[in-house]
Design a protein around this motif. Structure first.
Motif, PDB file in Angstrom:
ATOM      1  N   GLY A 186      72.182  26.099 -14.263  1.00 50.80           N
ATOM      2  CA  GLY A 186      72.241  27.352 -15.000  1.00 50.80           C
ATOM      3  C   GLY A 186      71.700  28.531 -14.237  1.00 50.80           C
ATOM      4  N   MET A 187      70.678  28.312 -13.409  1.00 48.42           N
ATOM      5  CA  MET A 187      70.120  29.408 -12.620  1.00 48.42           C
ATOM      6  C   MET A 187      71.187  30.002 -11.711  1.00 48.42           C
ATOM      7  N   GLY A 188      71.826  29.166 -10.915  1.00 46.66           N
ATOM      8  CA  GLY A 188      72.831  29.667  -9.988  1.00 46.66           C
ATOM      9  C   GLY A 188      74.043  30.242 -10.685  1.00 46.66           C
ATOM     10  N   GLN A 189      74.417  29.656 -11.814  1.00 46.11           N
ATOM     11  CA  GLN A 189      75.605  30.114 -12.527  1.00 46.11           C
ATOM     12  C   GLN A 189      75.432  31.473 -13.186  1.00 46.11           C
ATOM     13  N   THR A 190      74.199  31.932 -13.349  1.00 45.41           N
ATOM     14  CA  THR A 190      73.976  33.188 -14.082  1.00 45.41           C
ATOM     15  C   THR A 190      73.263  34.275 -13.289  1.00 45.41           C
ATOM     16  N   CYS A 191      72.490  33.918 -12.263  1.00 47.03           N
ATOM     17  CA  CYS A 191      71.607  34.923 -11.649  1.00 47.03           C
ATOM     18  C   CYS A 191      72.362  36.021 -10.903  1.00 47.03           C
ATOM     19  N   ALA A 192      73.560  35.726 -10.372  1.00 45.41           N
ATOM     20  CA  ALA A 192      74.291  36.725  -9.583  1.00 45.41           C
ATOM     21  C   ALA A 192      75.469  37.319 -10.338  1.00 45.41           C
ATOM     22  N   LYS A 193      75.660  36.915 -11.574  1.00 49.27           N
ATOM     23  CA  LYS A 193      76.822  37.391 -12.329  1.00 49.27           C
ATOM     24  C   LYS A 193      76.782  38.898 -12.554  1.00 49.27           C
ATOM     25  N   ALA A 194      75.603  39.414 -12.936  1.00 48.79           N
ATOM     26  CA  ALA A 194      75.497  40.857 -13.182  1.00 48.79           C
ATOM     27  C   ALA A 194      75.713  41.652 -11.896  1.00 48.79           C
ATOM     28  N   LEU A 195      75.261  41.111 -10.760  1.00 47.58           N
ATOM     29  CA  LEU A 195      75.477  41.792  -9.476  1.00 47.58           C
ATOM     30  C   LEU A 195      76.970  41.870  -9.168  1.00 47.58           C
ATOM     31  N   TRP A 196      77.668  40.789  -9.380  1.00 50.12           N
ATOM     32  CA  TRP A 196      79.118  40.791  -9.158  1.00 50.12           C
ATOM     33  C   TRP A 196      79.791  41.822 -10.059  1.00 50.12           C
ATOM     34  N   GLN A 197      79.394  41.886 -11.330  1.00 53.62           N
ATOM     35  CA  GLN A 197      79.983  42.856 -12.254  1.00 53.62           C
ATOM     36  C   GLN A 197      79.672  44.292 -11.825  1.00 53.62           C
ATOM     37  N   ALA A 198      78.454  44.525 -11.378  1.00 52.60           N
ATOM     38  CA  ALA A 198      78.063  45.880 -10.964  1.00 52.60           C
ATOM     39  C   ALA A 198      78.835  46.323  -9.733  1.00 52.60           C
ATOM     40  N   LEU A 199      79.013  45.414  -8.770  1.00 52.44           N
ATOM     41  CA  LEU A 199      79.758  45.770  -7.560  1.00 52.44           C
ATOM     42  C   LEU A 199      81.233  45.983  -7.869  1.00 52.44           C
ATOM     43  N   ARG A 200      81.754  45.275  -8.838  1.00 55.77           N
ATOM     44  CA  ARG A 200      83.167  45.410  -9.187  1.00 55.77           C
ATOM     45  C   ARG A 200      83.431  46.682  -9.979  1.00 55.77           C
ATOM     46  N   GLU A 201      82.525  47.040 -10.898  1.00 51.09           N
ATOM     47  CA  GLU A 201      82.778  48.144 -11.813  1.00 51.09           C
ATOM     48  C   GLU A 201      82.042  49.443 -11.459  1.00 51.09           C
ATOM     49  N   PHE A 202      80.920  49.341 -10.768  1.00 53.92           N
ATOM     50  CA  PHE A 202      80.122  50.549 -10.488  1.00 53.92           C
ATOM     51  C   PHE A 202      79.658  50.563  -9.027  1.00 53.92           C
ATOM     52  N   ARG A 203      80.574  50.261  -8.122  1.00 57.15           N
ATOM     53  CA  ARG A 203      80.185  50.184  -6.712  1.00 57.15           C
ATOM     54  C   ARG A 203      79.659  51.518  -6.214  1.00 57.15           C
ATOM     55  N   ASP A 204      80.155  52.616  -6.756  1.00 54.90           N
ATOM     56  CA  ASP A 204      79.716  53.940  -6.292  1.00 54.90           C
ATOM     57  C   ASP A 204      78.236  54.193  -6.571  1.00 54.90           C
ATOM     58  N   GLN A 205      77.623  53.370  -7.422  1.00 50.59           N
ATOM     59  CA  GLN A 205      76.208  53.554  -7.730  1.00 50.59           C
ATOM     60  C   GLN A 205      75.293  52.806  -6.748  1.00 50.59           C
ATOM     61  N   PHE A 206      75.889  52.033  -5.863  1.00 46.98           N
ATOM     62  CA  PHE A 206      75.093  51.351  -4.836  1.00 46.98           C
ATOM     63  C   PHE A 206      74.933  52.289  -3.642  1.00 46.98           C
ATOM     64  N   ARG A 207      73.713  52.768  -3.463  1.00 47.19           N
ATOM     65  CA  ARG A 207      73.412  53.692  -2.361  1.00 47.19           C
ATOM     66  C   ARG A 207      72.081  53.288  -1.731  1.00 47.19           C
ATOM     67  N   PRO A 208      71.911  53.563  -0.441  1.00 47.47           N
ATOM     68  CA  PRO A 208      70.597  53.306   0.180  1.00 47.47           C
ATOM     69  C   PRO A 208      69.524  54.164  -0.482  1.00 47.47           C
ATOM     70  N   LEU A 209      68.304  53.727  -0.376  1.00 45.07           N
ATOM     71  CA  LEU A 209      67.175  54.490  -0.907  1.00 45.07           C
ATOM     72  C   LEU A 209      67.031  55.801  -0.166  1.00 45.07           C
TER      73      LEU A 209
END
Length: 660
Positions: A121-144
Motif C-alpha cells: 500500500g505504501m508504494g501504491q499510494t505515495c507517488a500517486k499525487a505527484l503523478w497527478q500534479a505533474l500531469r495536471e499542474f506541471r506549470d506549478q513546478f518551479r525551482p526555489l
C-alpha cells in the motif's frame, strides 16, 4: 481562504488560480486551519493534493513528501525501494535548480510506475499525487527562488494505515508485523512497548478494532493482528522470562501518584517511569491489573501473564505499589498533594455493577449478584482458593463480553445448567463473535428476545426470574432494531443464581465535591479530551472513570496520552496538542481512511487458526483456552499484511512546534 487554490482530490480537479469560486469550497473539512495561527499552505495524501497558498513551492512540498515515503519503504520490492529514492533525488535537484524541466518527464513516468507496480500500500499510494500534479499542474513546478530559500515554512509528514488509525493506542501494526515476518520478534514486541507494556495481555483480549479496519478483510479475511501480537509477546516471555526493559538513564525528582493499577494506571506509570519520574501506584485491590485481573477469567487471560506485564515490570522500573488503598476511603487528593506529589493521575475505573431495574430487585438477596461481583468472587476462588460455590441453575442477563465471561465461568464453577438471557437477538449482541461461538460450544443455553421483569423470591432468596418475550420493532438511530415486550408473555425461569451483567458504573464514593474535580451526569470525570486534564490543575484522568466501561485498549491509550501530558506539564508547566494528534483528528473527522477498496487484489492466503482446547475438556477447569501460533504459522500470517501505509504531508506558513 475558504477554498483550495488548486489541486486534485479523489480524481476531481480544482483550479481557482484565476477566478475565486462564488461559494466556499470545502474538500477536507478543517484542513486550512489545522494548526492554530499557522495557516495550511499545502496538503498531500494518497487521495490527492491541495494547495492553498500560491507562494508554496510545489517541488519543495513534494520533496518533503517523497523523502518521508523513501524512509518508510520496506525495501522488499524494487519499484517502491528504488523509485521513491529516485523521485526524492529528482525533486531535490529540480527544486534547488540543479536540473532543468527535462527531469519532470522522468518524474511523471516514474511516479506512475511506482504507483502501478509496487507490491504494498505504501508504494501504491505515495507517488500517486505527484503523478497527478505533474500531469495536471506541471506549470506549478518551479525551482526555489532566492526569497523562497530564505523562508522557513513548516512541514510535517505523518505515516499511518487504516489499522493504526482505528486503534485507540495508534500502535504501528504493519511495523510489528514486519518484525514477525522478518523473524525479529524482539523488534516486533518493541513496537508495541513504545505504546504500552501489556502486549501479551492485549494479544489475548483486545477487541481488535484493527482487524475490523483491515483492508484484507474484504478479500479473504483480515490479518490476524491480535494473534501476531500475542505471538511476539509470548516468545519474549517464554520460559517465565521477564520483559527486558532498560532502566531510564535519567532519574527525576518529580513524584507522581497514580490512582488505580488497572490498564490505564499501569500504562501511565510505565511511560512516566521510562521518562525517569518517580511513580507510586495506589489500588483498592490486592494486586495490579484492575478489571483485566478480576474481570477477565484466567481461561482467557492467565494471571501470570498479566502480572509479568504489570506488577513485575513496574517494580523493575522503580515504581512502588500501595495495595488495598482506596481514594476517598483511605486518603484524599489533598493528602497526596501534602505528601509532595507534583501530579496525580486518576484511573480508578468503573468497577461497580449496574442493577437490572426490575421488580423485587435487592442487591443483598441471596442468589443475586452483579456480573462484576460474580467475576470477582470467581477470581478469588481461582487465584486464592477462597470458597465460592456455584451450583444448580444459573441465569446471566446481558449480551456483552462481561456476560460471556460470566456464563463461561459459571459453567467451569460447576453449575448444573447455565442460561444467557438477552433482550435482543444473537446478531445484536455487543460481545465478540468468538466469545458467542465459544459459549455455544460449551453448552450455554441462549434465551434471546427475552427480558427480565421481576425476580422471584422465596424466604429471602432468589428462586427464579420472570421473563417477558420481546419482539423487534423499527430500526433505531444506530441501525439496530428496537425491541418491545409482547403483552401477556410473562413466564418464570426457575434458577438458583441470577447474575446481572448489563453494565458497569463508576464508584460515586471515590471523589468528594471539595476535591475540585468536575463530574458528568454519570459521575465520570470530565477532562480535556486532548490532554486529559481535569478541572483541578495538576490532576489528570483516564480510562473507564472518564470513558465509562469501554475496552482495555481504550484504557491503554488514555494511560499513554496522560503520561505524555503529565511529562509536559511537569517539565514546562503547560500541555499543548501536538501536530500528530491534530492530524489524527483530521483523518477521523473526514473519514479519510475508511472504506478504501483494495486496488490490487492480493493472491489468496488462508487466515491462520489459533489452536484451542476442545470444549468438552476446557469447561472442567480455568486453564487458558486459546493457544499460541507456531513460528511457521505466525510467519505465514504475517505475510498476509498488505502494508497499507499512507503518508500525509502538511506544509504550513511557519515552522511547527512539537512535531515529531
Amino acid at each position: 481562504m475558504t477554498y483550495p487554490l488548486y489541486g486534485i482530490w479523489d480524481g476531481k480537479r480544482y483550479d481557482y488560480r484565476r477566478k475565486a469560486p462564488a461559494e466556499p469550497v470545502t474538500v477536507v473539512a478543517g484542513l486550512e486551519a489545522l494548526m492554530p495561527d499557522n495557516p495550511t499552505r499545502a496538503f498531500i495524501a494518497d487521495r490527492g493534493f491541495l494547495v492553498f497558498d500560491g507562494g508554496a513551492n510545489l517541488a519543495q512540498v513534494f520533496l518533503q513528501h517523497m523523502t518521508r515515503a523513501a524512509q518508510e519503504s520496506c525495501g522488499r520490492c524494487t519499484p517502491c525501494r528504488v523509485g521513491t529514492q529516485r523521485l526524492r533525488d529528482l525533486l531535490h535537484v529540480f527544486a534547488y535548480d540543479e536540473a532543468g524541466t527535462e527531469v519532470l518527464d522522468e518524474m511523471e513516468a516514474l511516479a506512475l510506475q511506482v504507483t502501478e507496480t509496487s507490491l504494498c500500500g505504501m508504494g501504491q499510494t505515495c507517488a500517486k499525487a505527484l503523478w497527478q500534479a505533474l500531469r495536471e499542474f506541471r506549470d506549478q513546478f518551479r525551482p526555489l527562488t532566492v526569497a523562497q530559500c530564505a523562508q522557513t515554512p513548516g512541514h510535517f509528514s505523518y505515516t499511518t494505515a487504516p489499522c493504526i488509525e482505528v486503534c485507540p493506542s495508534k500502535v504501528d501494526v504493519p511495523k510489528y508485523i514486519d518484525g514477525v515476518k522478518g523473524g525479529k520478534f524482539d523488534y516486533a514486541l518493541g513496537v508495541v512497548l513504545e505504546k504500552y507494556s501489556m502486549a501479551a495481555t492485549c494479544g489475548r483480549v483486545c477487541v481488535r478494532f484493527c482487524e475490523d479496519a483491515c483492508r484484507r478483510k474484504a478479500v479473504d479475511g483480515p490479518v490476524g493482528i491480535r494473534m501476531l501480537k500475542r505471538y511476539a509477546a509470548d516468545v519474549a516471555l517464554s520460559g517465565g522470562k521477564a520483559l527486558e526493559i532498560p532502566l531510564p538513564d535519567v532519574r527525576r525528582d518529580e513524584r507522581v501518584a497514580v490512582i488505580g493499577a488497572g490498564p490505564a494506571g499501569i500504562t501511565c506509570a510505565y511511560k512516566l517511569l521510562l521518562d525517569g519520574f518517580q511513580v507510586d501506584l495506589f489500588d483498592a485491590q490486592k494486586s495490579a491489573g484492575g478489571m483485566a485481573s478480576v474481570g477477565i477469567p484466567s481461561y482467557r487471560l492467565p494471571k501470570d501473564v498479566l502480572k509479568a506485564e504489570t506488577e513485575t515490570l513496574i517494580r523493575h522500573l522503580g515504581g512502588r505499589f500501595f495495595f488495598d488503598k482506596a481514594l476517598g476511603r483511605d486518603f484524599t487528593l489533598d493528602e497526596l498533594w501534602a505528601q509532595g506529589y507534583r501530579a496525580i493521575f486518576l484511573g480508578y475505573g468503573a468497577s461497580q455493577g449496574t442493577l437490572l431495574g426490575v421488580k423485587n430487585e435487592d442487591p443483598s438477596l441471596a442468589g443475586y449478584v452483579s456480573g462484576v461481583d460474580f467475576l470477582l468472587k470467581v477470581h478469588k476462588f481461582v487465584e486464592y482458593g477462597l470458597p465460592y460455590d456455584v451450583t444448580g441453575d444459573v441465569v446471566v442477563v446481558g449480551g456483552g463480553n462481561v456476560a460471556m465471561d460470566c456464563v463461561r465461568s459459571a459453567k467451569r464453577m460447576g453449575a448444573r445448567s447455565v442460561h444467557l438471557v438477552y433482550r435482543r437477538t444473537v446478531e445484536d449482541m455487543p460481545a465478540e463473535r468468538d466469545e458467542v461461538i465459544a459459549c455455544g460450544q460449551e453448552g450455554i443455553h441462549f434465551h434471546c428476545l427475552s427480558n427480565p421483569s421481576s425476580l422471584v423470591i422465596e424466604n429471602g432468596r432468589v428462586v427464579g426470574v420472570e421473563l417477558l418475550t420481546m419482539r423487534q420493532t423499527e430500526l433505531d438511530a444506530r441501525g439496530r432494531r428496537g425491541v418491545e415486550p409482547v403483552p401477556g408473555t410473562e413466564h418464570v425461569m426457575p434458577c438458583d443464581l441470577v447474575v446481572a451483567a448489563i453494565g458497569q458504573q463508576v464508584d460515586r464514593a471515590v471523589l468528594r465535591p471539595e476535591d475540585g474535580i468536575q463530574l458528568d451526569k454519570w459521575h465520570c470525570i470530565t477532562v480535556n479530551p486532548d490532554t486529559l486534564e481535569t478541572t483541578r490543575r495538576g490532576v489528570f484522568a483516564g480510562g473507564d472513570c472518564v470513558l465509562g466501561p469501554l475496552t482495555l485498549v481504550n484504557a491503554l491509550d488514555h494511560g499513554d496520552r496522560a503520561a505524555a501530558s503529565i511529562r509536559e506539564y511537569l517539565l514546562t508547566g503547560d500541555v499543548v496538542i501536538k501536530p500528530e494528534a491534530r492530524m489524527q483528528q483530521l483523518l477521523a473527522a473526514n473519514k479519510l481512511l475508511l472504506d478504501e477498496p483494495v486496488a490490487v487484489p492480493p493472491s489468496p492466503r488462508e487466515r491462520a487458526h489459533v489452536p484451542e482446547l476442545p470444549a468438552e475438556t476446557r469447561v472442567r477447569h480455568f486453564k487458558e483456552v486459546d493457544g499460541c501460533l507456531s513460528k511457521a504459522a505466525a510467519y505465514e500470517e504475517a505475510k498476509r499484511c498488505l502494508r497499507c501505509y499512507r503518508v500525509y504531508s502538511l506544509s504550513t506558513a511557519r515552522p511547527l512546534a512539537h512535531a515529531e
